[in-house]
Scaffold this motif. Sequence first.
Motif, PDB file in Angstrom:
ATOM      1  N   SER A  44      49.775  26.565 -39.236  1.00 64.15           N
ATOM      2  CA  SER A  44      50.297  26.848 -37.898  1.00 64.15           C
ATOM      3  C   SER A  44      49.044  27.126 -37.083  1.00 64.15           C
ATOM      4  CB  SER A  44      51.390  27.827 -38.071  1.00 64.15           C
ATOM      5  OG  SER A  44      52.048  27.984 -36.734  1.00 64.15           O
ATOM      6  N   VAL A  45      49.020  26.390 -35.933  1.00 65.27           N
ATOM      7  CA  VAL A  45      47.807  26.596 -34.843  1.00 65.27           C
ATOM      8  C   VAL A  45      48.349  27.496 -34.031  1.00 65.27           C
ATOM      9  CG1 VAL A  45      46.350  25.585 -33.247  1.00 65.27           C
ATOM     10  CG2 VAL A  45      47.097  24.116 -35.440  1.00 65.27           C
ATOM     11  N   GLY A  46      47.730  28.565 -34.014  1.00 64.52           N
ATOM     12  CA  GLY A  46      48.272  29.676 -32.955  1.00 64.52           C
ATOM     13  C   GLY A  46      47.201  29.557 -31.623  1.00 64.52           C
ATOM     14  N   THR A  47      47.800  28.839 -30.814  1.00 61.32           N
ATOM     15  CA  THR A  47      46.878  28.322 -29.933  1.00 61.32           C
ATOM     16  C   THR A  47      46.576  29.716 -28.690  1.00 61.32           C
ATOM     17  OG1 THR A  47      48.994  27.930 -28.392  1.00 61.32           O
ATOM     18  CG2 THR A  47      48.040  26.051 -29.479  1.00 61.32           C
ATOM     19  N   ASN A  48      47.386  30.503 -28.599  1.00 59.09           N
ATOM     20  CA  ASN A  48      46.993  31.753 -27.702  1.00 59.09           C
ATOM     21  C   ASN A  48      45.458  32.354 -28.095  1.00 59.09           C
ATOM     22  OD1 ASN A  48      49.199  31.348 -26.349  1.00 59.09           O
ATOM     23  ND2 ASN A  48      50.442  33.385 -27.080  1.00 59.09           N
ATOM     24  N   ASP A  49      45.671  32.703 -29.467  1.00 58.15           N
ATOM     25  CA  ASP A  49      44.311  33.277 -29.820  1.00 58.15           C
ATOM     26  C   ASP A  49      43.089  32.299 -30.083  1.00 58.15           C
ATOM     27  OD1 ASP A  49      44.394  36.117 -29.635  1.00 58.15           O
ATOM     28  OD2 ASP A  49      45.534  36.127 -31.708  1.00 58.15           O
ATOM     29  N   LEU A  50      43.649  31.133 -30.500  1.00 56.47           N
ATOM     30  CA  LEU A  50      42.569  29.880 -30.645  1.00 56.47           C
ATOM     31  C   LEU A  50      41.763  29.769 -29.426  1.00 56.47           C
ATOM     32  CD1 LEU A  50      41.097  28.096 -32.488  1.00 56.47           C
ATOM     33  CD2 LEU A  50      42.818  26.306 -32.008  1.00 56.47           C
ATOM     34  N   ILE A  51      42.633  29.776 -28.178  1.00 54.92           N
ATOM     35  CA  ILE A  51      42.109  29.464 -26.846  1.00 54.92           C
ATOM     36  C   ILE A  51      41.158  30.563 -26.355  1.00 54.92           C
ATOM     37  CG2 ILE A  51      42.625  29.402 -24.393  1.00 54.92           C
ATOM     38  CD1 ILE A  51      45.252  28.052 -25.387  1.00 54.92           C
ATOM     39  N   GLN A  52      41.649  31.937 -26.727  1.00 64.73           N
ATOM     40  CA  GLN A  52      40.742  33.199 -26.184  1.00 64.73           C
ATOM     41  C   GLN A  52      39.559  33.091 -27.166  1.00 64.73           C
ATOM     42  OE1 GLN A  52      41.950  36.947 -25.987  1.00 64.73           O
ATOM     43  NE2 GLN A  52      42.398  37.258 -27.915  1.00 64.73           N
ATOM     44  N   TYR A  53      39.344  32.832 -28.349  1.00 66.26           N
ATOM     45  CA  TYR A  53      38.137  32.676 -29.333  1.00 66.26           C
ATOM     46  C   TYR A  53      37.218  31.694 -28.840  1.00 66.26           C
ATOM     47  CZ  TYR A  53      40.725  36.667 -31.502  1.00 66.26           C
ATOM     48  OH  TYR A  53      41.179  37.830 -31.950  1.00 66.26           O
ATOM     49  N   THR A  54      37.876  30.497 -28.617  1.00 69.40           N
ATOM     50  CA  THR A  54      37.244  29.218 -28.310  1.00 69.40           C
ATOM     51  C   THR A  54      36.262  29.466 -26.970  1.00 69.40           C
ATOM     52  OG1 THR A  54      38.755  27.945 -29.640  1.00 69.40           O
ATOM     53  CG2 THR A  54      37.182  26.800 -28.116  1.00 69.40           C
ATOM     54  N   LEU A  55      36.894  30.054 -26.119  1.00 72.12           N
ATOM     55  CA  LEU A  55      36.397  30.272 -24.683  1.00 72.12           C
ATOM     56  C   LEU A  55      35.790  31.624 -24.542  1.00 72.12           C
ATOM     57  CD1 LEU A  55      39.332  28.680 -22.810  1.00 72.12           C
ATOM     58  CD2 LEU A  55      37.227  27.565 -23.253  1.00 72.12           C
ATOM     59  N   ALA A  56      35.877  32.463 -25.642  1.00 69.67           N
ATOM     60  CA  ALA A  56      35.285  33.678 -25.644  1.00 69.67           C
ATOM     61  C   ALA A  56      35.819  34.385 -24.397  1.00 69.67           C
ATOM     62  CB  ALA A  56      33.716  33.673 -25.851  1.00 69.67           C
ATOM     63  N   ALA A  57      36.857  34.256 -24.021  1.00 68.46           N
ATOM     64  CA  ALA A  57      37.688  34.798 -22.734  1.00 68.46           C
ATOM     65  C   ALA A  57      38.750  35.643 -23.134  1.00 68.46           C
ATOM     66  CB  ALA A  57      37.850  33.801 -21.711  1.00 68.46           C
ATOM     67  N   ASP A  58      38.738  36.873 -22.745  1.00 68.50           N
ATOM     68  CA  ASP A  58      40.078  37.621 -22.939  1.00 68.50           C
ATOM     69  C   ASP A  58      41.185  37.237 -22.294  1.00 68.50           C
ATOM     70  OD1 ASP A  58      41.994  39.726 -22.911  1.00 68.50           O
ATOM     71  OD2 ASP A  58      40.434  41.279 -22.521  1.00 68.50           O
ATOM     72  N   ARG A  59      42.438  37.112 -22.866  1.00 68.01           N
ATOM     73  CA  ARG A  59      43.511  36.165 -22.257  1.00 68.01           C
ATOM     74  C   ARG A  59      44.351  37.483 -21.190  1.00 68.01           C
ATOM     75  NH1 ARG A  59      48.050  36.457 -26.412  1.00 68.01           N
ATOM     76  NH2 ARG A  59      47.294  36.832 -28.345  1.00 68.01           N
ATOM     77  N   THR A  60      43.791  38.564 -21.460  1.00 67.96           N
ATOM     78  CA  THR A  60      44.623  39.680 -20.514  1.00 67.96           C
ATOM     79  C   THR A  60      43.833  39.805 -19.265  1.00 67.96           C
ATOM     80  OG1 THR A  60      43.673  41.410 -21.816  1.00 67.96           O
ATOM     81  CG2 THR A  60      45.729  40.765 -22.628  1.00 67.96           C
ATOM     82  N   ASN A  61      42.653  39.274 -19.130  1.00 64.16           N
ATOM     83  CA  ASN A  61      41.760  39.880 -18.122  1.00 64.16           C
ATOM     84  C   ASN A  61      42.047  38.757 -17.024  1.00 64.16           C
ATOM     85  OD1 ASN A  61      39.620  39.951 -16.398  1.00 64.16           O
ATOM     86  ND2 ASN A  61      38.183  40.419 -18.079  1.00 64.16           N
ATOM     87  N   GLU A  62      42.763  39.318 -15.968  1.00 65.99           N
ATOM     88  CA  GLU A  62      43.151  38.339 -14.970  1.00 65.99           C
ATOM     89  C   GLU A  62      41.854  37.546 -14.190  1.00 65.99           C
ATOM     90  OE1 GLU A  62      45.384  40.863 -12.413  1.00 65.99           O
ATOM     91  OE2 GLU A  62      46.952  41.025 -14.250  1.00 65.99           O
ATOM     92  N   THR A  63      40.768  38.078 -14.174  1.00 69.53           N
ATOM     93  CA  THR A  63      39.736  37.750 -13.429  1.00 69.53           C
ATOM     94  C   THR A  63      39.136  36.408 -14.110  1.00 69.53           C
ATOM     95  OG1 THR A  63      38.013  39.017 -14.656  1.00 69.53           O
ATOM     96  CG2 THR A  63      39.036  39.743 -12.513  1.00 69.53           C
ATOM     97  N   LEU A  64      39.539  36.150 -15.366  1.00 67.04           N
ATOM     98  CA  LEU A  64      39.297  34.972 -16.236  1.00 67.04           C
ATOM     99  C   LEU A  64      40.107  33.822 -16.103  1.00 67.04           C
ATOM    100  CD1 LEU A  64      37.854  36.647 -19.285  1.00 67.04           C
ATOM    101  CD2 LEU A  64      36.482  36.215 -17.262  1.00 67.04           C
ATOM    102  N   GLU A  65      41.097  33.987 -15.286  1.00 65.42           N
ATOM    103  CA  GLU A  65      42.234  33.239 -15.243  1.00 65.42           C
ATOM    104  C   GLU A  65      41.800  31.615 -15.155  1.00 65.42           C
ATOM    105  OE1 GLU A  65      45.158  33.968 -12.193  1.00 65.42           O
ATOM    106  OE2 GLU A  65      46.274  35.340 -13.865  1.00 65.42           O
TER     107      GLU A  65
END
Lengths: 88, 582
Positions: free
Chosen positions: B449-470
């Motif tokens: 099962s591809v967990g896209t939320n975390d895969l995106i954050q780890y691929t881009l090395a960008a915290d998904r709760t950090n609004e400045t990285l939108e």
Amino acid sequence: MKKKIRISNRLGLHARASSKLVRLANNFKSDVNISKGELAINAKSILGILSLAASLGVEIEIETKGDDEEFAMREVISLFDSKFGEES
Amino acid sequence: MSIEKNGIAISPGFSVGNALLINQAKTVVEKRKIKTNEIVMEVNRFQAAVEESKNEISKMKQNKNNEYKIEHIEILDFNILILEDEILAGEVVDTITKKQINAEWALNKVLTNKSKEFAFVKDLYMQERLADFYYIAERITKNLRGLNENLFEIKSNTILVAHDLSPIDALKYCRNGNVNGIVTDLGGTTSHTAIIARSLGIPTIMSLLNISTSIEPGQRIYVDGYKGRVKWKVNKSEKDELNTLQTKYTSFQKNLFEFSKLSGETKDKKIISIKANIEISSEVKMAQKYGAEGIGMYRTEFLFTSKEQFPSLDEQYEDYKELFKENLFNEVTIRTLDIGGDKIQDYSHLENNPALGLRGIRYSLVNIDIFKTQLNAIFKVIESEKKKIRILLPMISNIDEIDKSLFIIDEVRKNYSIDSNLLSVGVVIETPSAVLLVEEISKKVNFISVGTNDLIQYTLAADRTNETLENIISHYQPSVVRMLNLISDKVPANTYISICGEMANDINCLPLFIAMGVRELSMNYYSIPRIKSAIHDLSFNDCVDTVKHCLNLTSHEEIKNELSQLIRNKMKGYDSIMDYQV
């Protein structure tokens, strides 16, 4: 045993001082009562102490009754003498 | 002139109703006579409420997040003393017993008497202490209410208006089905109350700042849970406008429910199973209503973190059994605990970077007892209900973790007699490392099962709760699209691939998944009808062509344009549906 004293701290038996007195009184086996004129209250109750409304200069009588009454009296008096740590 | 406030849309839907203001400072006193045989119960109820109030205040004192000054602590201590006071409690108990009246009424009587006594006290300072008594009495009354839920009657068409609503209170107020909207000052998408509101399908808006002080009790309010907008004091013409909007929403909803009955089938008969992600077990009802064909992922974190202690085997067993209630589903997927150090209370070792720390399977493999208890509960349900459960292992980053997990699963399973087709094990592909190993991983387990939320954050090395990285955090990023392509390229033929995470409910991403040949999409239940309708208008070949083109693009805007172009061209009723994207 009974002992009369005069309230010597500026704020009298206000919330903070009353809290300290209640906490102390609850450590003893003896009953601790305080009276002002006709009114006598249980010093183990915050409501009691507050209803006494004892302010600076008022004379009260402390009564301790029970196994550890001497120790209780000494400790209670010493709390009044310390002015409830107010001035520090 | 009407008043309008915008907040965060938490749970979709449109509703009109009358405000029930939950203002803890203004509790209404209920009056009720009690029978002789009810006295003991009523006294117990009062004492329990006092105890609860004391616990609450003690907790406030211990809460490390509040940097209380010494004066604050003393006030809290003073409040605790009042609660511990035998005179107060004694008089209330006396009044309950002698007058045979309910605890709320008795407390009110005692308090009234006390305030009369204090009226003789001339000292202003002492007079002010009365405020403390009232405050304490309110707290006790609030807790009494919590301990006697029968007293509470909520009228139909109620909109709850609160500063902050606890998950427990949300459940309590919404139980009789009369609440059709929730608006609060605080809170966000991931709060537990938000999860509950969505699970109950109640239109909800949060983060409205001072809504609870702006709205009067009984005020007629309009809640637009799609757009996150609240309106009140509307005039005639606006009322007509809002009614038109509501009619539009209603017909839209009706259409959605038509779509929910569809199967996830493309124009050229490729079948994708559409399932729901849920966070509390009772969500299965809403999931089924919106057309989920199964539960693609039950996140168990709420179950684990909503109480002070982790749930026991029996508590978990009862909870997982809920998933099969009323035979709504024959198969569910349970993701094993995915929490890290940051979410665990009393965790002495605080991690600098919890997202990269001891979380998911890493935590389970260190805390094997917790892992085993969860597995035991799962097997117990399979054994007793004879239903299929898929176990999903989160945060896998190497093969060793899979081997260890499978070993433990086998070990625990030996204690149960379970038919082998009632159990399957899958891995969440959410680390780039797992993507690179996806061929080997797929051979070891039944599905991925591809967990896209975390895969995106780890691929881009960008915290998904950090609004400045939108701007960076976008699932249209070329690297994300290529990551997905890599997975479909490397897995052995016929690997069962599921997609979960936000990406699964974005219509624009459907072509990617269809082209990848995924077998399952798992999403928020309310996105299901929309996704089903879109799948019906797409064909495999169209998607493959578009995605091929996307793989050559280098910016996320270009990819988004390319994908949405296809959707816009192919999907009937595109405009009306995109209006309500939530």
